[in-house]
Scaffold this motif. Structure first.
Motif, PDB file in Angstrom:
ATOM      1  N   ARG A   1      14.960   4.015  15.877  1.00 46.03           N
ATOM      2  CA  ARG A   1      15.318   2.729  16.485  1.00 46.03           C
ATOM      3  C   ARG A   1      16.768   2.789  16.970  1.00 46.03           C
ATOM      4  O   ARG A   1      17.659   3.142  16.226  1.00 46.03           O
ATOM      5  CB  ARG A   1      15.179   1.587  15.458  1.00 46.03           C
ATOM      6  CG  ARG A   1      15.521   0.209  16.043  1.00 46.03           C
ATOM      7  CD  ARG A   1      16.136  -0.695  14.989  1.00 46.03           C
ATOM      8  NE  ARG A   1      17.251  -0.053  14.317  1.00 46.03           N
ATOM      9  CZ  ARG A   1      18.485   0.055  14.832  1.00 46.03           C
ATOM     10  NH1 ARG A   1      18.782  -0.430  16.022  1.00 46.03           N
ATOM     11  NH2 ARG A   1      19.434   0.689  14.152  1.00 46.03           N
ATOM     12  N   ARG A   2      16.967   2.466  18.222  1.00 47.22           N
ATOM     13  CA  ARG A   2      18.328   2.424  18.772  1.00 47.22           C
ATOM     14  C   ARG A   2      18.588   1.046  19.352  1.00 47.22           C
ATOM     15  O   ARG A   2      17.664   0.315  19.718  1.00 47.22           O
ATOM     16  CB  ARG A   2      18.511   3.435  19.922  1.00 47.22           C
ATOM     17  CG  ARG A   2      18.508   4.905  19.566  1.00 47.22           C
ATOM     18  CD  ARG A   2      19.822   5.431  19.004  1.00 47.22           C
ATOM     19  NE  ARG A   2      20.148   4.954  17.676  1.00 47.22           N
ATOM     20  CZ  ARG A   2      19.569   5.385  16.533  1.00 47.22           C
ATOM     21  NH1 ARG A   2      18.646   6.297  16.551  1.00 47.22           N
ATOM     22  NH2 ARG A   2      19.936   4.893  15.378  1.00 47.22           N
ATOM     23  N   SER A   3      19.856   0.694  19.430  1.00 49.81           N
ATOM     24  CA  SER A   3      20.215  -0.518  20.163  1.00 49.81           C
ATOM     25  C   SER A   3      20.085  -0.208  21.648  1.00 49.81           C
ATOM     26  O   SER A   3      20.729   0.721  22.155  1.00 49.81           O
ATOM     27  CB  SER A   3      21.654  -0.922  19.846  1.00 49.81           C
ATOM     28  OG  SER A   3      21.729  -1.341  18.506  1.00 49.81           O
ATOM     29  N   ARG A  48      20.474  -1.407  25.509  1.00 47.79           N
ATOM     30  CA  ARG A  48      21.270  -2.382  26.280  1.00 47.79           C
ATOM     31  C   ARG A  48      20.954  -2.353  27.770  1.00 47.79           C
ATOM     32  O   ARG A  48      21.589  -3.069  28.540  1.00 47.79           O
ATOM     33  CB  ARG A  48      22.762  -2.125  26.037  1.00 47.79           C
ATOM     34  CG  ARG A  48      23.154  -2.248  24.553  1.00 47.79           C
ATOM     35  CD  ARG A  48      24.620  -1.947  24.307  1.00 47.79           C
ATOM     36  NE  ARG A  48      24.993  -2.168  22.910  1.00 47.79           N
ATOM     37  CZ  ARG A  48      24.945  -1.241  21.945  1.00 47.79           C
ATOM     38  NH1 ARG A  48      24.553  -0.013  22.244  1.00 47.79           N
ATOM     39  NH2 ARG A  48      25.296  -1.533  20.702  1.00 47.79           N
ATOM     40  N   TYR A  69      30.060  -9.429  23.607  1.00 43.62           N
ATOM     41  CA  TYR A  69      29.701  -8.027  23.856  1.00 43.62           C
ATOM     42  C   TYR A  69      28.220  -7.925  24.219  1.00 43.62           C
ATOM     43  O   TYR A  69      27.515  -7.018  23.742  1.00 43.62           O
ATOM     44  CB  TYR A  69      30.023  -7.169  22.627  1.00 43.62           C
ATOM     45  CG  TYR A  69      31.458  -7.294  22.189  1.00 43.62           C
ATOM     46  CD1 TYR A  69      32.494  -6.802  22.983  1.00 43.62           C
ATOM     47  CD2 TYR A  69      31.799  -7.940  21.004  1.00 43.62           C
ATOM     48  CE1 TYR A  69      33.819  -6.943  22.607  1.00 43.62           C
ATOM     49  CE2 TYR A  69      33.116  -8.087  20.608  1.00 43.62           C
ATOM     50  CZ  TYR A  69      34.124  -7.589  21.416  1.00 43.62           C
ATOM     51  OH  TYR A  69      35.429  -7.731  21.040  1.00 43.62           O
ATOM     52  N   TRP A  76      20.876  -6.229  18.629  1.00 39.06           N
ATOM     53  CA  TRP A  76      21.388  -7.373  17.877  1.00 39.06           C
ATOM     54  C   TRP A  76      22.655  -7.885  18.556  1.00 39.06           C
ATOM     55  O   TRP A  76      23.553  -7.115  18.876  1.00 39.06           O
ATOM     56  CB  TRP A  76      21.736  -6.917  16.456  1.00 39.06           C
ATOM     57  CG  TRP A  76      22.004  -8.022  15.516  1.00 39.06           C
ATOM     58  CD1 TRP A  76      23.060  -8.892  15.572  1.00 39.06           C
ATOM     59  CD2 TRP A  76      21.229  -8.394  14.370  1.00 39.06           C
ATOM     60  NE1 TRP A  76      22.968  -9.783  14.527  1.00 39.06           N
ATOM     61  CE2 TRP A  76      21.864  -9.494  13.774  1.00 39.06           C
ATOM     62  CE3 TRP A  76      20.059  -7.878  13.796  1.00 39.06           C
ATOM     63  CZ2 TRP A  76      21.370 -10.102  12.630  1.00 39.06           C
ATOM     64  CZ3 TRP A  76      19.576  -8.471  12.665  1.00 39.06           C
ATOM     65  CH2 TRP A  76      20.224  -9.579  12.091  1.00 39.06           C
ATOM     66  N   GLY A 133      25.775  -9.964  17.843  1.00 47.57           N
ATOM     67  CA  GLY A 133      26.535 -10.565  16.745  1.00 47.57           C
ATOM     68  C   GLY A 133      27.588 -11.542  17.244  1.00 47.57           C
ATOM     69  O   GLY A 133      27.690 -12.679  16.765  1.00 47.57           O
ATOM     70  N   THR A 167      22.775   7.500  17.036  1.00 44.89           N
ATOM     71  CA  THR A 167      24.106   7.108  16.542  1.00 44.89           C
ATOM     72  C   THR A 167      24.288   7.721  15.156  1.00 44.89           C
ATOM     73  O   THR A 167      23.324   7.815  14.398  1.00 44.89           O
ATOM     74  CB  THR A 167      24.207   5.574  16.463  1.00 44.89           C
ATOM     75  OG1 THR A 167      23.016   5.064  15.861  1.00 44.89           O
ATOM     76  CG2 THR A 167      24.357   4.970  17.843  1.00 44.89           C
ATOM     77  N   ARG A 227      25.213   8.464  11.235  1.00 44.10           N
ATOM     78  CA  ARG A 227      25.192   7.738   9.972  1.00 44.10           C
ATOM     79  C   ARG A 227      26.023   8.503   8.944  1.00 44.10           C
ATOM     80  O   ARG A 227      26.093   9.732   8.991  1.00 44.10           O
ATOM     81  CB  ARG A 227      23.759   7.590   9.442  1.00 44.10           C
ATOM     82  CG  ARG A 227      22.893   6.643  10.272  1.00 44.10           C
ATOM     83  CD  ARG A 227      23.441   5.221  10.273  1.00 44.10           C
ATOM     84  NE  ARG A 227      22.572   4.287  10.961  1.00 44.10           N
ATOM     85  CZ  ARG A 227      22.648   3.964  12.258  1.00 44.10           C
ATOM     86  NH1 ARG A 227      23.562   4.527  13.027  1.00 44.10           N
ATOM     87  NH2 ARG A 227      21.819   3.087  12.785  1.00 44.10           N
TER      88      ARG A 227
HETATM   89  C1  LIG Z   1      25.390  -7.619  12.673  1.00 47.13           C
HETATM   90  C2  LIG Z   1      25.354  -6.816  13.955  1.00 47.13           C
HETATM   91  C3  LIG Z   1      26.032  -7.287  15.076  1.00 47.13           C
HETATM   92  C4  LIG Z   1      25.987  -6.565  16.282  1.00 47.13           C
HETATM   93  N1  LIG Z   1      26.571  -7.102  17.410  1.00 47.13           N
HETATM   94  C5  LIG Z   1      26.467  -6.446  18.585  1.00 47.13           C
HETATM   95  C6  LIG Z   1      26.970  -7.049  19.789  1.00 47.13           C
HETATM   96  O1  LIG Z   1      27.468  -8.181  19.795  1.00 47.13           O
HETATM   97  N2  LIG Z   1      26.843  -6.351  20.941  1.00 47.13           N
HETATM   98  C7  LIG Z   1      26.273  -5.091  20.973  1.00 47.13           C
HETATM   99  O2  LIG Z   1      26.191  -4.507  22.053  1.00 47.13           O
HETATM  100  N3  LIG Z   1      25.774  -4.505  19.849  1.00 47.13           N
HETATM  101  C8  LIG Z   1      25.842  -5.152  18.666  1.00 47.13           C
HETATM  102  N4  LIG Z   1      25.292  -4.608  17.533  1.00 47.13           N
HETATM  103  C9  LIG Z   1      24.632  -3.272  17.594  1.00 47.13           C
HETATM  104  C10 LIG Z   1      25.453  -2.174  16.890  1.00 47.13           C
HETATM  105  O3  LIG Z   1      26.555  -1.846  17.700  1.00 47.13           O
HETATM  106  C11 LIG Z   1      24.565  -0.961  16.630  1.00 47.13           C
HETATM  107  O4  LIG Z   1      23.512  -1.344  15.763  1.00 47.13           O
HETATM  108  C12 LIG Z   1      25.299   0.205  16.000  1.00 47.13           C
HETATM  109  O5  LIG Z   1      26.282   0.706  16.861  1.00 47.13           O
HETATM  110  C13 LIG Z   1      24.366   1.360  15.621  1.00 47.13           C
HETATM  111  O6  LIG Z   1      23.629   1.766  16.765  1.00 47.13           O
HETATM  112  P1  LIG Z   1      22.029   1.771  16.745  1.00 47.13           P
HETATM  113  O7  LIG Z   1      21.572   0.360  16.568  1.00 47.13           O
HETATM  114  O8  LIG Z   1      21.627   2.339  18.075  1.00 47.13           O
HETATM  115  O9  LIG Z   1      21.587   2.647  15.596  1.00 47.13           O
HETATM  116  C14 LIG Z   1      25.294  -5.314  16.337  1.00 47.13           C
HETATM  117  C15 LIG Z   1      24.597  -4.871  15.204  1.00 47.13           C
HETATM  118  C16 LIG Z   1      24.601  -5.617  14.053  1.00 47.13           C
HETATM  119  C17 LIG Z   1      23.767  -5.148  12.872  1.00 47.13           C
END
Ligand SMILES: Cc1cc2nc3c(=O)[nH]c(=O)nc-3n(C[C@H](O)[C@H](O)[C@H](O)COP(=O)(O)O)c2cc1C
Length: 166
Positions: free
Chosen positions: A13-15, A17, A68, A116, A118, A153, A155
């Protein structure tokens, strides 16, 4: 169910965008909402609700509230995760955050992407979405078909984050 497959899902799972213009099917949206519905919660209060937003105008307004999260505007669907402080005064943030994460995992299992959000002007977001004074806007989750899958990413290694008290 194979535990290794579950771990793979969590690892992969990746974030996401960047999204394509392809819409999200109602079947996928229902699977995502079911994943959220079956989340655990303190005393099983289930203080959450989920707003599925497809309205472009509202999505663009939400994107502007995310410091963001300008990319939110490109998502075909956004799910707002809302939690009720009155229903679970102690756990409303924990519960709804966990439900949001179940959404993130199911999105990934479906080959879709989310991120996510935040940093969010929650007061303006709550007003825009018509939340009541007892409700908290935990996060907004943009959902779309990934344009590309980012590199993994890093860990921290287990040695750095785990201790044992035998
Ligand atoms: C509580 C929380 C807040 C976050 N807020 C943002 C955000 O505002 N914008 C964004 O682009 N990513 C946000 N992220 C994503 C994180 O940057 C991302 O989960 C982290 O860098 C690890 O990358 P991955 O999710 O690809 O494993 C957030 C993640 C979490 C858990």
């Amino acid at each position: 169910m194979n535990p290794n497959e579950i771990l793979e899902l969590m690892k992969n799972r990746r974030s996401i965008r960047e999204y394509t213009d392809t819409p999200i099917s109602n079947e996928d949206i229902n699977m995502i909402l079911e994943a959220a519905r079956w989340c655990q919660s303190g005393s099983n209060k289930q203080p959450w609700r989920f707003i599925v937003i497809k309205n472009k105008n509202i999505i663009e307004k939400l994107a502007k509230l995310a410091k963001y999260g300008h990319f939110v505007k490109r998502a075909p669907v956004v799910i707002a995760v809302v939690s009720n402080k009155k229903v679970s005064p102690k756990w409303y943030i924990h519960d709804s955050s966990m439900a949001a994460h179940q959404i993130c995992l199911m999105v990934s299992a479906l080959g879709l992407g989310t991120c996510w959000i935040g940093s969010l002007d929650r007061d303006k977001g709550a007003e825009l979405l018509g939340l009541s004074k007892d409700e908290f806007l935990t996060t907004i989750l943009p959902i779309g078909h990934p344009q590309k899958i980012p590199k993994p990413t890093p860990r921290k290694p287990l040695e750095k984050i785990v201790s044992y008290l035998d």
